[in-house]
Structures are given as C-alpha cells and as structure tokens.
Write a protein that holds these residues in place. Structure first.
Motif, PDB file in Angstrom:
ATOM      1  N   ARG A 144       0.843  -1.207   0.000  1.00  0.00           N
ATOM      2  CA  ARG A 144       0.000   0.000   0.000  1.00  0.00           C
ATOM      3  C   ARG A 144       0.873   1.249   0.000  1.00  0.00           C
ATOM      4  O   ARG A 144       0.651   2.179  -0.789  1.00  0.00           O
ATOM      5  CB  ARG A 144      -0.913  -0.011   1.223  1.00  0.00           C
ATOM      6  CG  ARG A 144      -1.811   1.222   1.356  1.00  0.00           C
ATOM      7  CD  ARG A 144      -2.624   1.122   2.643  1.00  0.00           C
ATOM      8  NE  ARG A 144      -3.586   2.205   2.755  1.00  0.00           N
ATOM      9  CZ  ARG A 144      -3.319   3.391   3.279  1.00  0.00           C
ATOM     10  NH1 ARG A 144      -2.092   3.656   3.721  1.00  0.00           N
ATOM     11  NH2 ARG A 144      -4.251   4.324   3.356  1.00  0.00           N
ATOM     12  N   THR A 145       1.873   1.257   0.878  1.00  0.00           N
ATOM     13  CA  THR A 145       2.771   2.407   0.955  1.00  0.00           C
ATOM     14  C   THR A 145       3.543   2.575  -0.347  1.00  0.00           C
ATOM     15  O   THR A 145       3.671   3.693  -0.864  1.00  0.00           O
ATOM     16  CB  THR A 145       3.751   2.231   2.128  1.00  0.00           C
ATOM     17  OG1 THR A 145       3.012   2.188   3.347  1.00  0.00           O
ATOM     18  CG2 THR A 145       4.755   3.379   2.186  1.00  0.00           C
ATOM     19  N   LEU A 148       1.304   4.027  -3.065  1.00  0.00           N
ATOM     20  CA  LEU A 148       1.057   5.457  -2.876  1.00  0.00           C
ATOM     21  C   LEU A 148       2.304   6.267  -3.183  1.00  0.00           C
ATOM     22  O   LEU A 148       2.240   7.316  -3.842  1.00  0.00           O
ATOM     23  CB  LEU A 148       0.589   5.710  -1.437  1.00  0.00           C
ATOM     24  CG  LEU A 148      -0.807   5.196  -1.093  1.00  0.00           C
ATOM     25  CD1 LEU A 148      -1.066   5.289   0.402  1.00  0.00           C
ATOM     26  CD2 LEU A 148      -1.875   5.974  -1.868  1.00  0.00           C
ATOM     27  N   GLU A 211       3.141  10.571  14.095  1.00  0.00           N
ATOM     28  CA  GLU A 211       2.151   9.993  13.197  1.00  0.00           C
ATOM     29  C   GLU A 211       0.789   9.891  13.882  1.00  0.00           C
ATOM     30  O   GLU A 211      -0.251  10.186  13.270  1.00  0.00           O
ATOM     31  CB  GLU A 211       2.610   8.619  12.725  1.00  0.00           C
ATOM     32  CG  GLU A 211       1.761   8.043  11.621  1.00  0.00           C
ATOM     33  CD  GLU A 211       2.419   6.879  10.899  1.00  0.00           C
ATOM     34  OE1 GLU A 211       1.678   5.950  10.515  1.00  0.00           O
ATOM     35  OE2 GLU A 211       3.649   6.908  10.712  1.00  0.00           O
ATOM     36  N   VAL A 227      -5.321  10.405   3.445  1.00  0.00           N
ATOM     37  CA  VAL A 227      -4.231   9.429   3.366  1.00  0.00           C
ATOM     38  C   VAL A 227      -3.028  10.013   4.101  1.00  0.00           C
ATOM     39  O   VAL A 227      -2.678  11.183   3.896  1.00  0.00           O
ATOM     40  CB  VAL A 227      -3.839   9.126   1.905  1.00  0.00           C
ATOM     41  CG1 VAL A 227      -2.572   8.268   1.855  1.00  0.00           C
ATOM     42  CG2 VAL A 227      -4.980   8.428   1.178  1.00  0.00           C
ATOM     43  N   VAL A 229       0.918   8.817   4.654  1.00  0.00           N
ATOM     44  CA  VAL A 229       1.904   7.804   4.283  1.00  0.00           C
ATOM     45  C   VAL A 229       3.298   8.301   4.671  1.00  0.00           C
ATOM     46  O   VAL A 229       3.622   9.477   4.470  1.00  0.00           O
ATOM     47  CB  VAL A 229       1.823   7.474   2.779  1.00  0.00           C
ATOM     48  CG1 VAL A 229       2.041   8.712   1.935  1.00  0.00           C
ATOM     49  CG2 VAL A 229       2.826   6.398   2.390  1.00  0.00           C
ATOM     50  N   ARG A 230       4.087   7.405   5.234  1.00  0.00           N
ATOM     51  CA  ARG A 230       5.461   7.741   5.626  1.00  0.00           C
ATOM     52  C   ARG A 230       6.347   7.688   4.396  1.00  0.00           C
ATOM     53  O   ARG A 230       6.463   6.646   3.753  1.00  0.00           O
ATOM     54  CB  ARG A 230       5.964   6.764   6.686  1.00  0.00           C
ATOM     55  CG  ARG A 230       7.359   7.046   7.229  1.00  0.00           C
ATOM     56  CD  ARG A 230       7.688   6.007   8.312  1.00  0.00           C
ATOM     57  NE  ARG A 230       8.986   6.223   8.920  1.00  0.00           N
ATOM     58  CZ  ARG A 230      10.134   5.733   8.460  1.00  0.00           C
ATOM     59  NH1 ARG A 230      10.130   5.014   7.340  1.00  0.00           N
ATOM     60  NH2 ARG A 230      11.265   5.949   9.090  1.00  0.00           N
ATOM     61  N   ARG A 231       6.976   8.812   4.075  1.00  0.00           N
ATOM     62  CA  ARG A 231       7.819   8.884   2.888  1.00  0.00           C
ATOM     63  C   ARG A 231       9.223   8.373   3.183  1.00  0.00           C
ATOM     64  O   ARG A 231       9.819   7.648   2.392  1.00  0.00           O
ATOM     65  CB  ARG A 231       7.892  10.317   2.379  1.00  0.00           C
ATOM     66  CG  ARG A 231       8.622  10.458   1.055  1.00  0.00           C
ATOM     67  CD  ARG A 231       8.779  11.899   0.664  1.00  0.00           C
ATOM     68  NE  ARG A 231       9.289  12.042  -0.684  1.00  0.00           N
ATOM     69  CZ  ARG A 231       9.766  13.166  -1.185  1.00  0.00           C
ATOM     70  NH1 ARG A 231       9.771  14.271  -0.437  1.00  0.00           N
ATOM     71  NH2 ARG A 231      10.213  13.211  -2.422  1.00  0.00           N
ATOM     72  N   TRP A 236       6.397  12.632   6.376  1.00  0.00           N
ATOM     73  CA  TRP A 236       5.136  12.037   5.950  1.00  0.00           C
ATOM     74  C   TRP A 236       4.494  12.911   4.868  1.00  0.00           C
ATOM     75  O   TRP A 236       4.723  14.120   4.807  1.00  0.00           O
ATOM     76  CB  TRP A 236       4.149  11.929   7.119  1.00  0.00           C
ATOM     77  CG  TRP A 236       4.573  10.999   8.189  1.00  0.00           C
ATOM     78  CD1 TRP A 236       4.204   9.694   8.351  1.00  0.00           C
ATOM     79  CD2 TRP A 236       5.453  11.293   9.285  1.00  0.00           C
ATOM     80  NE1 TRP A 236       4.801   9.161   9.467  1.00  0.00           N
ATOM     81  CE2 TRP A 236       5.583  10.124  10.062  1.00  0.00           C
ATOM     82  CE3 TRP A 236       6.158  12.431   9.676  1.00  0.00           C
ATOM     83  CZ2 TRP A 236       6.364  10.066  11.196  1.00  0.00           C
ATOM     84  CZ3 TRP A 236       6.956  12.375  10.810  1.00  0.00           C
ATOM     85  CH2 TRP A 236       7.051  11.191  11.553  1.00  0.00           C
TER      86      TRP A 236
END
Length: 549
Positions: A144-145, A148, A211, A227, A229-231, A236
């Motif tokens: 999922r990550t 994205l 987070e 959404v 998401v951790r980049r 994030w």
C-alpha cells in the motif's frame, strides 16, 4: 557472500581497490572492476552486484549518472562514492541519491572498511526485510505504501491506470481516482541531529508519536477521505480529499478550512500541542487529483522552506533591540568585520552580534532548506578563513571544512541554525583569544609601525591598512590590549620620545616639536604640560638641575 564492483578511470586506484582491499574478509567473494560507467552497467547486468564503489568524476559517464542508471535498472545494493575535495558538492548530491558513504582520495583502508561495514549492514537488513514480509498480511501494508509513494515519486502515466485501480481495490482506496486533494508534506525538525543524539528505539517512538498526532488531527476533522503515508524517516505525506465537484471552495462539507497555508499551520500547532515535538509543513498551493500528485509534492517540498526557515525580525522586539539588530546585521554582512569581532568580543557580545542573523538569512535567496544550510556554511567558513588571516592558527574547520558542513546540515530550522552558529562562533572566539594572550600580534605590528613613523602625520587609517584590518576594529583592539585608544597611544609615544630628546641641549624645543611630529610648537607644549605637568622647557630645566646636583 556478496559481489562488489569497483569503478574508476584511474588504473592504479581501480586495481588497488580491487586487489589490495580484503574483500573476502568483508564478506565479498566476487570482485569486479570497470574503468567507466558503461562498462560498469554491463557488468551489473550480467553479474550479481551487491556493492558499487565508484569515482564521482569519470569520462563518458559520471559517478552520479552511473548511480541514476543503476537505480533505473532496479539495482538495490549499497553504493560508496570516492572523490577529491573539489567534488564535495557532487558528493553531497550523491547522498540525496542514497549512497552509503563517500570517501576522499587517497582512500584510507580503515575508512573504506567502515563504509563497507555500513553497506553490508544495509544488505543484511534488506534480506531480513524480505524474509520478514513474506506473509501476505505483512506485505499488504508495505505494498500500500509503495503504491502510494509511486504516485508521489514518479509522474503519473495513463497506461498504469488499470494496474493502479486494481491495487487501490486491494487496499480499500478505490475512492482515490475521483477525489481532489490538498497535499501537505510534514517533517520533524532537525531530524538528522535527532538521529545522532537518540537511540533507534527513541526515534521509532518519536515517529510513532508524530504519526499518531497527525492522525488524531485528521480524526478530529472527520477526514474520511484522507491518506497519511510515511515517505522516509521523519517525513510524511498527508492528503486531505474531497469530491472533485467541490474543489473550488475554501471549506469542505464539514466546514473545515482548505486554505493550504492555514491547514499546514494547524497541523504544526496540533502536533506540537499533542506531542511536544516540533514539525514543519510544506503545502501545495493548489488542489489536484492523483495525476498531479508528483508535481504537487515538488511544490510542497519547495514551500516547506518557508515554515522551516521562518524569520520575522520585528516580531516582539523592543525599540532598543531593533537598533541592536540593525547594528548586528551591518557587522554580519561583512565577514571581515565578523572575524575581527571574534578576537575582541566577549561571549555576550557575540550573542548580541548574532541578533542580526535572521536578517542576514533573509537577505539570501532561499529556495530550499538546504540553501539556508549551504549559505550559513559558506558564511561561517569565510569568517573562519579571515580570522586565520588575522593570526588565528586554524582549527579542524580550516583543515577539513566538511566537518563544519556535516555539523550544520543536521539542523534545518532558522532558530536551531542560529543557535549552532552562535555556539561555534563563541567556541572559535575562545580559541582565538587564547592564542592571543599577552601582546597581540596585530597590535605589536601596529606598535612597530607607529614607533617608526610617529614623526610623520600618522593616522589610524594608515596604520590599519598596514596591518590589514579595519580602522574601527584596530581602535577597539588597541583599547583592549594597551588600555589606550589609538590617539592616546600615538601622543604618548611622541611625548615619551620628546622627553628623551630634551636631554640633548643642542636641540631647540621647536626642533624637538617637529621631530616628534608636531609642527605647531604651542600645541606640542600644551600636550606636554597636560601629560607631565610642566612645559618642555621646564622639564628640560628640571633634568639639568638634577644632573648638576
């Protein structure tokens, strides 16, 4: 066991690294060499390569270009850059591309061993990660990550739409394609410095806290189409979504603000309130769908500098502090004046001088957080170099400016950089003043010049030019070292010489006045009487009387 590829157009270096380094002891049973980038790509295509050690400057293809091509080909191993000192900026760019380390030529075997150890640790970790994520339940969040992040890190292509729709369905994100988003980039301030001062566990806990705080902000707003998401570590990407049909307004259906800058400030304040951790936010000024996420993230990256590098020189300042800041900025804008202050200033005076740092930073063209770090590094390095010209015998920063750069690049906010610069200047000032204990070399040179020229129409400007400093600073230094200002010192030197000459009865008083630099004998007599309590003739008579007795 692993395979290593050494790439360098210099045969001696290439063969030396390939044959003399104890690769087998380090876990590598296959060693390959190439003399240019294309040759390296060919070897990587036909052999299992886990570590690439490459020069940064080569004909046909540079080390940076080689790294990019390896990345496009799906290479996932370690990378070590070797370069000369002049390649510092290229090496810094390579770090952004994920290299493990860079080493300066000639390569030290111990440094190479340490860099290889880090790369091997990364290889081990990747192997463990692959084993860890074998189960489907653990693989889905990762997929999922990755899905994205693919939208953010690569331009959107229509031919990928079917594959993405299938992935979105797997992850419960089927609403993404029909939604317009506000994109916010969130980063923990001074993350690099934190990773060096805290344990891995503390960093993981800090990231989880941030987070959770951001997610709580989204929950409070009832952001059902969002959404997070951790980049990468400490960073994030947050998407706040709503239906495309309502994308022109400033409020969503729940009445929440969609003004980009305001949402960014709200997140920063909310995270600080909930966790006590400082973060900065970069926002994209325009809303957009998934096909624009790549461009939106680039805009958010550019805008984060205005939250991390924020200054308001007039905020909460009293009138006298504003005047102090104006004086400070004039000093800081001249590296020569700043270096001179290090020699004569106390710790408190240096802190006062640094009040002008926000204005100094505001005068630079800042487009990215790294620009502030780079400009600060250049300014400090120039100050230290000028201090060396004034007599400072140097420091680790003069021998290896990379030490200074590596220290400053850990801090990405204006406040933290100002604090670090202040501490480094105080440290340098203490070192300089310790070297200048006793008779200051600059004052000593000025005194010699005065002793040889005091009979001439000497001025502070002349002497300052002779010892290569500014007149204002020489005046302050004279007062600090001798206890007298420049004019007092020159006057005393002339009058002391006059006392010596008055012992010679063959010289007339008016002649002595001219010899010591005074064409007006009346002015000379007044100065002499003020210092010794008697006229030159009275002084001569008193000395004759003593000798006759």
């Amino acid at each position: 066991m692993y395979g290593v590829l050494v790439v360098d157009d210099e045969k001696e270096i290439r063969n030396g690294l390939g044959s003399q380094a104890p690769w087998r002891e380090w876990g590598f049973d296959h060693v390959y060499t190439a003399d240019d980038g294309p040759g390296a790509l060919d070897i990587a295509a036909h052999h299992s390569i886990d570590l690439v050690v490459t020069d940064i400057r080569m004909p046909l293809m540079s080390g940076l270009e080689l790294i990019r091509e390896l990345d496009r080909a799906g290479y996932g191993g370690g990378m070590i850059i070797i370069s000369g000192y002049d390649d510092f900026h290229y090496a810094k760019e390579a770090f952004k591309m994920g290299v493990n380390d860079y080493l300066l030529k000639p390569v030290n075997l111990q440094e190479l061993a340490a860099a290889v150890q880090i790369a091997v640790a990364g290889l081990h970790k990747r192997q463990q990660d692959l084993a860890w994520h074998k189960s489907l339940d653990e693989a889905l969040p990762r997929l999922r990550t990755e899905t994205l992040l693919e939208l953010f890190e690569r331009p959107y292509r229509n031919e990928h739409e079917a594959r993405l729709d299938h992935r979105f369905g797997q992850f419960g994100l089927e609403w993404l394609p029909g939604t317009t988003f506000l994109l916010i980039l969130i980063g923990i301030d001074n993350m690099k410095a934190l990773t060096e001062s805290k344990t891995d566990r503390e960093i993981i806990e800090m990231e989880a806290t941030v987070e959770a705080a951001v997610q709580s902000y989204l929950d409070d707003r009832q952001e059902r189409k969002s959404v997070l998401v951790r980049r990468k570590q400490g960073v994030w990407i947050c998407l706040l979504g709503r239906d495309s049909a309502g994308s022109d307004g400033q409020l969503d259906t729940e009445g929440h603000s969609f003004v980009p800058d305001l949402v960014g400030v709200q997140i920063m304040d909310d995270v600080r309130r909930r966790s006590g951790i400082l973060v900065s936010c970069g926002v994209c000024g325009e809303l957009g769908g998934i096909e624009r996420l790549y461009a939106m993230l680039r805009e958010a990256e550019a805008s984060i500098v205005y939250h991390r590098v924020r200054w308001d020189p007039e905020a909460n300042r009293e009138p006298d502090e504003r005047a102090m800041g104006n004086d400070s900025i004039r000093i800081l804008q001249s590296v020569k004046a700043s270096a001179e202050r290090l020699i004569v200033s106390s710790e408190e005076e240096i802190r006062l001088m640094m009040h002008g740092f926000p204005e100094l930073a505001g005068s630079w063209e800042i487009r990215h957080t790294n620009d502030l770090q780079q400009k600060t590094f250049e300014w400090m390095h120039n100050v230290f170099r000028h201090a060396q010209k004034l007599g400072w015998r140097g420091s680790e920063w003069d021998q290896n400016p990379i030490v200074l750069w590596e220290h400053l690049e850990r801090f990405d906010t204006l406040d933290s950089l100002q604090q670090q610069v202040t501490l480094q200047l105080i440290r340098a000032s203490a070192s300089i003043q310790e070297q200048f204990v006793g008779q200051n070399q600059i004052v000593y040179e000025a005194e010699k010049y005065i002793a040889n020229h005091f009979c001439e129409p000497i001025t502070l400007q002349y002497v300052a030019e002779h010892v290569h400093v500014t007149p204002v600073w020489l005046s302050k230094l004279f007062k600090k070292v001798t206890g007298k200002n420049f004019l007092e010192y020159v006057t005393d030197a002339r009058l002391d010489k006059a006392c010596e000459l008055l012992k010679d009865l063959n010289l007339k008083v008016y002649q002595i006045s001219g010899i010591v630099g005074y064409q007006d004998k009346v002015h000379f007599s007044k100065l002499f009487k003020k210092k010794f309590g008697m006229t030159p003739q009275e002084y001569r008579n008193s000395r004759v009387s003593v000798l006759e007795k």
